[in-house]
Design a protein around this motif. Structure first.
Motif, PDB file in Angstrom:
ATOM      1  N   UNK A   1     -36.815  55.440 -22.179  1.00  0.00           N
ATOM      2  CA  UNK A   1     -36.912  54.973 -23.564  1.00  0.00           C
ATOM      3  C   UNK A   1     -37.750  53.698 -23.666  1.00  0.00           C
ATOM      4  N   UNK A   2     -37.586  52.785 -22.699  1.00  0.00           N
ATOM      5  CA  UNK A   2     -38.328  51.529 -22.752  1.00  0.00           C
ATOM      6  C   UNK A   2     -39.821  51.732 -22.626  1.00  0.00           C
ATOM      7  N   UNK A   3     -40.256  52.595 -21.707  1.00  0.00           N
ATOM      8  CA  UNK A   3     -41.678  52.871 -21.558  1.00  0.00           C
ATOM      9  C   UNK A   3     -42.235  53.556 -22.800  1.00  0.00           C
ATOM     10  N   UNK A   4     -41.480  54.486 -23.368  1.00  0.00           N
ATOM     11  CA  UNK A   4     -41.940  55.175 -24.563  1.00  0.00           C
ATOM     12  C   UNK A   4     -42.087  54.213 -25.742  1.00  0.00           C
TER      13      UNK A   4
ATOM     14  N   UNK B   1     -37.625  43.932 -12.500  1.00  0.00           N
ATOM     15  CA  UNK B   1     -36.854  44.003 -13.744  1.00  0.00           C
ATOM     16  C   UNK B   1     -35.743  45.022 -13.671  1.00  0.00           C
ATOM     17  N   UNK B   2     -36.009  46.158 -13.024  1.00  0.00           N
ATOM     18  CA  UNK B   2     -34.983  47.181 -12.876  1.00  0.00           C
ATOM     19  C   UNK B   2     -33.819  46.671 -12.026  1.00  0.00           C
ATOM     20  N   UNK B   3     -34.143  45.966 -10.939  1.00  0.00           N
ATOM     21  CA  UNK B   3     -33.088  45.438 -10.068  1.00  0.00           C
ATOM     22  C   UNK B   3     -32.256  44.389 -10.799  1.00  0.00           C
ATOM     23  N   UNK B   4     -32.931  43.487 -11.511  1.00  0.00           N
ATOM     24  CA  UNK B   4     -32.210  42.426 -12.222  1.00  0.00           C
ATOM     25  C   UNK B   4     -31.315  42.996 -13.319  1.00  0.00           C
ATOM     26  N   UNK B   5     -31.867  43.899 -14.134  1.00  0.00           N
ATOM     27  CA  UNK B   5     -31.064  44.470 -15.214  1.00  0.00           C
ATOM     28  C   UNK B   5     -29.957  45.362 -14.666  1.00  0.00           C
ATOM     29  N   UNK B   6     -30.232  46.062 -13.567  1.00  0.00           N
ATOM     30  CA  UNK B   6     -29.198  46.882 -12.948  1.00  0.00           C
ATOM     31  C   UNK B   6     -28.047  46.037 -12.419  1.00  0.00           C
ATOM     32  N   UNK B   7     -28.364  44.880 -11.845  1.00  0.00           N
ATOM     33  CA  UNK B   7     -27.313  43.992 -11.342  1.00  0.00           C
ATOM     34  C   UNK B   7     -26.442  43.469 -12.476  1.00  0.00           C
ATOM     35  N   UNK B   8     -27.069  43.089 -13.580  1.00  0.00           N
ATOM     36  CA  UNK B   8     -26.305  42.615 -14.735  1.00  0.00           C
ATOM     37  C   UNK B   8     -25.439  43.732 -15.299  1.00  0.00           C
ATOM     38  N   UNK B   9     -26.000  44.935 -15.359  1.00  0.00           N
ATOM     39  CA  UNK B   9     -25.257  46.093 -15.852  1.00  0.00           C
ATOM     40  C   UNK B   9     -24.039  46.362 -14.964  1.00  0.00           C
ATOM     41  N   UNK B  10     -24.227  46.328 -13.662  1.00  0.00           N
ATOM     42  CA  UNK B  10     -23.122  46.557 -12.726  1.00  0.00           C
ATOM     43  C   UNK B  10     -22.041  45.492 -12.885  1.00  0.00           C
ATOM     44  N   UNK B  11     -22.446  44.229 -12.942  1.00  0.00           N
ATOM     45  CA  UNK B  11     -21.466  43.149 -13.059  1.00  0.00           C
ATOM     46  C   UNK B  11     -20.692  43.246 -14.365  1.00  0.00           C
ATOM     47  N   UNK B  12     -21.375  43.617 -15.447  1.00  0.00           N
ATOM     48  CA  UNK B  12     -20.696  43.762 -16.736  1.00  0.00           C
ATOM     49  C   UNK B  12     -19.680  44.888 -16.694  1.00  0.00           C
ATOM     50  N   UNK B  13     -20.060  46.022 -16.095  1.00  0.00           N
ATOM     51  CA  UNK B  13     -19.145  47.161 -16.011  1.00  0.00           C
ATOM     52  C   UNK B  13     -17.953  46.859 -15.102  1.00  0.00           C
ATOM     53  N   UNK B  14     -18.175  46.095 -14.039  1.00  0.00           N
ATOM     54  CA  UNK B  14     -17.079  45.767 -13.127  1.00  0.00           C
ATOM     55  C   UNK B  14     -15.994  44.948 -13.827  1.00  0.00           C
TER      56      UNK B  14
ATOM     57  N   UNK C   1     -46.677  51.948 -11.969  1.00  0.00           N
ATOM     58  CA  UNK C   1     -45.727  51.478 -12.983  1.00  0.00           C
ATOM     59  C   UNK C   1     -44.393  51.076 -12.361  1.00  0.00           C
ATOM     60  N   UNK C   2     -43.793  51.983 -11.587  1.00  0.00           N
ATOM     61  CA  UNK C   2     -42.467  51.701 -11.032  1.00  0.00           C
ATOM     62  C   UNK C   2     -42.446  50.482 -10.108  1.00  0.00           C
ATOM     63  N   UNK C   3     -43.435  50.321  -9.183  1.00  0.00           N
ATOM     64  CA  UNK C   3     -43.407  49.100  -8.362  1.00  0.00           C
ATOM     65  C   UNK C   3     -43.486  47.822  -9.195  1.00  0.00           C
ATOM     66  N   UNK C   4     -44.255  47.860 -10.286  1.00  0.00           N
ATOM     67  CA  UNK C   4     -44.359  46.670 -11.122  1.00  0.00           C
ATOM     68  C   UNK C   4     -43.071  46.390 -11.884  1.00  0.00           C
ATOM     69  N   UNK C   5     -42.337  47.445 -12.208  1.00  0.00           N
ATOM     70  CA  UNK C   5     -41.095  47.274 -12.955  1.00  0.00           C
ATOM     71  C   UNK C   5     -39.880  47.076 -12.065  1.00  0.00           C
ATOM     72  N   UNK C   6     -40.040  47.227 -10.755  1.00  0.00           N
ATOM     73  CA  UNK C   6     -38.901  47.175  -9.848  1.00  0.00           C
ATOM     74  C   UNK C   6     -38.089  45.877  -9.953  1.00  0.00           C
TER      75      UNK C   6
ATOM     76  N   UNK D   1     -39.435  44.220 -21.910  1.00  0.00           N
ATOM     77  CA  UNK D   1     -40.129  42.950 -21.667  1.00  0.00           C
ATOM     78  C   UNK D   1     -41.025  43.032 -20.437  1.00  0.00           C
ATOM     79  N   UNK D   2     -40.536  43.700 -19.372  1.00  0.00           N
ATOM     80  CA  UNK D   2     -41.344  43.853 -18.163  1.00  0.00           C
ATOM     81  C   UNK D   2     -42.518  44.799 -18.400  1.00  0.00           C
ATOM     82  N   UNK D   3     -42.298  45.866 -19.168  1.00  0.00           N
ATOM     83  CA  UNK D   3     -43.372  46.828 -19.426  1.00  0.00           C
ATOM     84  C   UNK D   3     -44.487  46.215 -20.272  1.00  0.00           C
TER      85      UNK D   3
END
Length: 278
Positions: free
Chosen positions: A84-87, A202-215, A195-200, A167-169
């Motif tokens: 969705x973000x890329x689109x 941002x993906x790691x940072x947002x994924x970590x925040x998502x995981x911590x929030x869900x925990x 694309x994916x290496x450049x966004x990696x 924001x990263x895209x």
């Protein structure tokens, strides 16, 4: 005569005065409560207490279920938000701003409201139940299970991830993609190698925040807690219903350690990904 120069460095008393409010807040609302929590969690014997917590089948199952749920929510949120973000970043169309606003609107909802919305969707009187009752003759209800909790967590996780990815895209260099396209790379190859290496990071940072929030999310689990046994609910039960403060404190420390370890790993991977992309 030499012109007078002004030292940009603040005197020590001024630096101390400026840091004092932040240090006071840090001590009062983080350090002292954490010290008290850790001290309480040890009980009469630290080794015995934590060994008992980690060997208890109920607590261990609750911890594993929480970690598995958080990992699943993070993985699905990353995939959906990436697409969705890329689109949304690369296409301009009527109603785009409204769509972005609607996708990020769940950030305004507390967990209890999200849980109530899941009940309205998949509860005993929910929309899905009414549809399945009309189609197959029985109601499908899953709001009060791990499936319902998964949907609720995903609902408030996607907005957090999609904003970071957009924001990263926005910062991607179109020249790199044009160069790859001119060399004959396909759309999939450009996505995979550029694309994916450049966004990696941002993906790691947002994924970590998502995981911590869900925990650590509690409001949604509390609203849906019928057949749900995640660690925040277990801590709540031990603290309020059983008045078992040592167990509640110990489980809280374990929850914090697991989340901190994942965040530390994500920070390390994010730094490595940034260096590789550079």
């Amino acid at each position: 005569m030499k012109p007078m120069t002004r030292d940009a460095t603040l005197p020590v008393p001024w630096r101390t005065a400026l840091l004092a409010p932040g240090l006071a807040v840090f001590l009062a609302f983080w350090l002292l409560p954490m010290v008290s929590l850790v001290r309480l969690s040890g009980g009469t014997n630290w080794l015995v207490t934590y060994r008992a917590l980690l060997s208890d089948p109920r607590y261990l199952q609750s911890l594993l279920a929480t970690v598995a749920l958080s990992l699943g929510v993070t993985a699905v949120a990353l995939v959906l938000s990436l697409i969705a973000g890329l689109m949304l970043t690369r296409h301009r169309f009527p109603g785009r701003r409204l769509l972005v606003s609607m996708l990020t609107f769940p950030l305004a909802f507390p967990g209890v409201v999200v849980g109530f919305m899941v009940i309205m969707l998949a509860g005993r009187q929910g929309l899905i139940g009414s549809i399945t009752q009309a189609l197959v003759g029985h109601r499908t209800v899953f709001a009060y299970s791990m499936t319902g909790l998964f949907i609720g967590y995903l609902y408030f996780s996607v907005p957090r991830v999609i904003l970071t990815i957009m924001a990263a895209a926005e910062k991607l260099d179109p020249a790199l993609e044009e160069a790859a396209r001119s060399l004959g790379a396909s759309v999939w190859q450009i996505t995979r190698d550029v694309v994916l290496p450049a966004l990696t990071p941002g993906l790691i940072a947002s994924g970590a925040v998502c995981f911590a929030t869900a925990m650590g999310a509690f409001g949604t689990a509390f609203t849906l807690a019928t057949d749900i046994d995640v660690l925040p609910m277990t801590i709540y039960t031990e603290f309020t219903l059983n008045a078992n403060f040592v167990t509640a404190a110990g489980l809280s420390v374990i929850l914090g350690i697991v989340t901190w370890v994942v965040l530390a790993i994500a920070r390390s991977l994010g730094g490595q990904a940034t260096g590789a992309a550079a």
